[in-house]
Scaffold this active site. Structure first.
Site, short mmCIF file in Angstrom:
data_model
loop_
_atom_site.label_atom_id
_atom_site.label_comp_id
_atom_site.label_asym_id
_atom_site.label_seq_id
_atom_site.Cartn_x
_atom_site.Cartn_y
_atom_site.Cartn_z
N SER A 106 3.09 -1.75 10.66
CA SER A 106 4.97 -1.86 10.31
C SER A 106 5.94 -3.15 10.14
CB SER A 106 5.37 -1.37 11.79
OG SER A 106 4.68 -0.31 12.25
N ASN A 122 0.61 -1.02 0.21
CA ASN A 122 -0.22 0.11 -0.18
C ASN A 122 0.86 1.24 -0.01
OD1 ASN A 122 -1.76 2.30 0.44
ND2 ASN A 122 -2.43 1.89 2.50
N HIS A 156 -9.31 0.31 5.47
CA HIS A 156 -8.47 0.54 6.26
C HIS A 156 -8.25 2.01 6.91
CE1 HIS A 156 -4.16 2.08 6.63
NE2 HIS A 156 -3.66 0.72 6.11
N GLU A 211 -7.02 4.15 8.39
CA GLU A 211 -6.71 5.78 8.36
C GLU A 211 -7.90 6.51 7.21
OE1 GLU A 211 -2.09 5.34 7.10
OE2 GLU A 211 -3.53 5.68 5.32
N LYS A 270 -0.19 4.55 0.02
CA LYS A 270 -0.76 5.34 -0.04
C LYS A 270 -0.56 6.69 -0.49
CE LYS A 270 -0.02 3.27 5.29
NZ LYS A 270 -0.58 3.64 6.26
N GLY A 274 2.84 2.86 11.53
CA GLY A 274 3.81 3.72 11.33
C GLY A 274 4.38 3.99 12.27
N GLU A 331 -4.89 -4.89 10.66
CA GLU A 331 -4.13 -4.34 10.93
C GLU A 331 -4.30 -3.44 12.10
OE1 GLU A 331 -4.47 -0.33 8.70
OE2 GLU A 331 -6.68 -0.99 9.15
#
Length: 306
Positions: free
Chosen positions: A262, A67, A151, A153, A69, A222, A216
């Site tokens: 990560s 991904n 996702h 985010e 992003k 991150g 996730e």
């Protein structure tokens, strides 16, 4: 578990998309909007310890998605594609990359056929007067085979909620696009012992034949923090058990459950050794061709004696 076609054809009230996103700091309180499906799930499992030879609990092929992003420029992505094209990848892995929308065509026209193309999002129904969106039909037209939906985010920053994500997933699947469906937990959820967000698309899904579930842990994305292999395995077992108990044993066996949080070239091998980890959804490390290849090739850990 299917959704009616009328519910997919439009989304007049955008009921799954929170209209106000001015207070992003309140995203941690969105937990109440994401607790429908795993509320009765427990981490305990009766499964016996893994065998001496590492194997996948599921029957599907190892799957690794990258991904990208909102990263990259025309030059950097051209270089990344070149690195991927020259990488030696293990043959028994499905490999997918998800570039930013504006570079989908560039990547499709230059990337080896060994790697499939994914979108990072798609609209809830057929295209039309939806400014800034991208339709499943457009993605298929450009050669995309997959789409990432749900996702963290997009849940916690953009404000997408389960009903909206479920409609997206159902429409994409009905049009023949594979779905990488993301689930996971916030840091405060994990610390409170509330590990599971819902399987966002489960109530809407018309078929499980073309779905990959990506777990996730939001607390790890991150941050450099990574769930231990045992923690990740524990959740993957629980997800597979939920599928067995709530859908069918066949779906539980064939659905690939991949880990995303990560993941990098240094930890992928140990994670891959876990029986219920069927691959990875990779963020930052997927922007580095050689490191992404290392993660893809961690499939060899499945074949090594413990």
């Amino acid at each position: 578990m299917a959704v009616s076609s009328t519910s997919l054809s439009h989304c007049p009230n955008f009921s799954g998309l929170r209209r106000s996103s001015s207070k992003l700091e309140t995203c941690s309180h969105s937990i109440s909007a994401t607790q429908s499906l795993f509320q009765h799930l427990r981490l305990s499992s009766s499964r016996k310890p893994s065998r001496a030879v590492i194997a996948m609990a599921g029957t599907g092929k190892f799957f690794v998605g990258g991904n990208w992003k909102c990263n990259g420029t025309k030059d950097s992505i051209t270089k990344l594609v070149s690195d991927l094209n020259s990488s030696k990848l293990e043959p028994d892995v499905d490999v997918v990359v998800a570039p930013p929308f504006v570079y989908l065509d560039l990547v499709k026209n230059s990337l080896t056929d060994r790697i499939e193309l994914s979108s990072q999002n798609s609209w809830v129904g057929k295209g039309g007067a939806f400014t800034g969106e991208i339709s499943v039909e457009q993605l298929k037209d450009i050669g995309a085979k997959w789409v990432i939906l749900g996702h963290s985010e997009r849940r916690h920053i953009i404000g997408e909620e389960n009903e909206f994500i479920g409609k997206k997933a159902a429409y994409a699947l009905s049009e023949g696009l594979g779905v990488i469906a993301c689930i996971g937990e916030l840091l405060e959820e994990r610390e409170a012992g509330k590990t599971f967000d819902p399987l966002s698309f489960a109530d809407a899904v018309p078929s499980w034949d073309n779905i990959v579930i990506a777990y996730e842990p939001v607390w790890a994305i991150g941050t450099g923090k990574v769930a231990t292999p045992q923690q990740a395995q524990e959740v993957h077992v629980a997800v597979r058990d939920w599928l067995k108990n709530n859908v069918s044993a066949e779906v539980a066996s064939k659905t690939r459950i991949i880990y995303g949080g990560s993941v990098n070239g240094g930890n992928s091998t140990e994670l891959a050794k876990q029986e219920d980890i069927d691959g990875f959804l990779v963020g930052g490390a997927s922007l580095k061709g050689p490191e992404f290849a290392t993660i893809v090739n961690s499939v060899t850990a499945k074949k090594v004696a413990a």
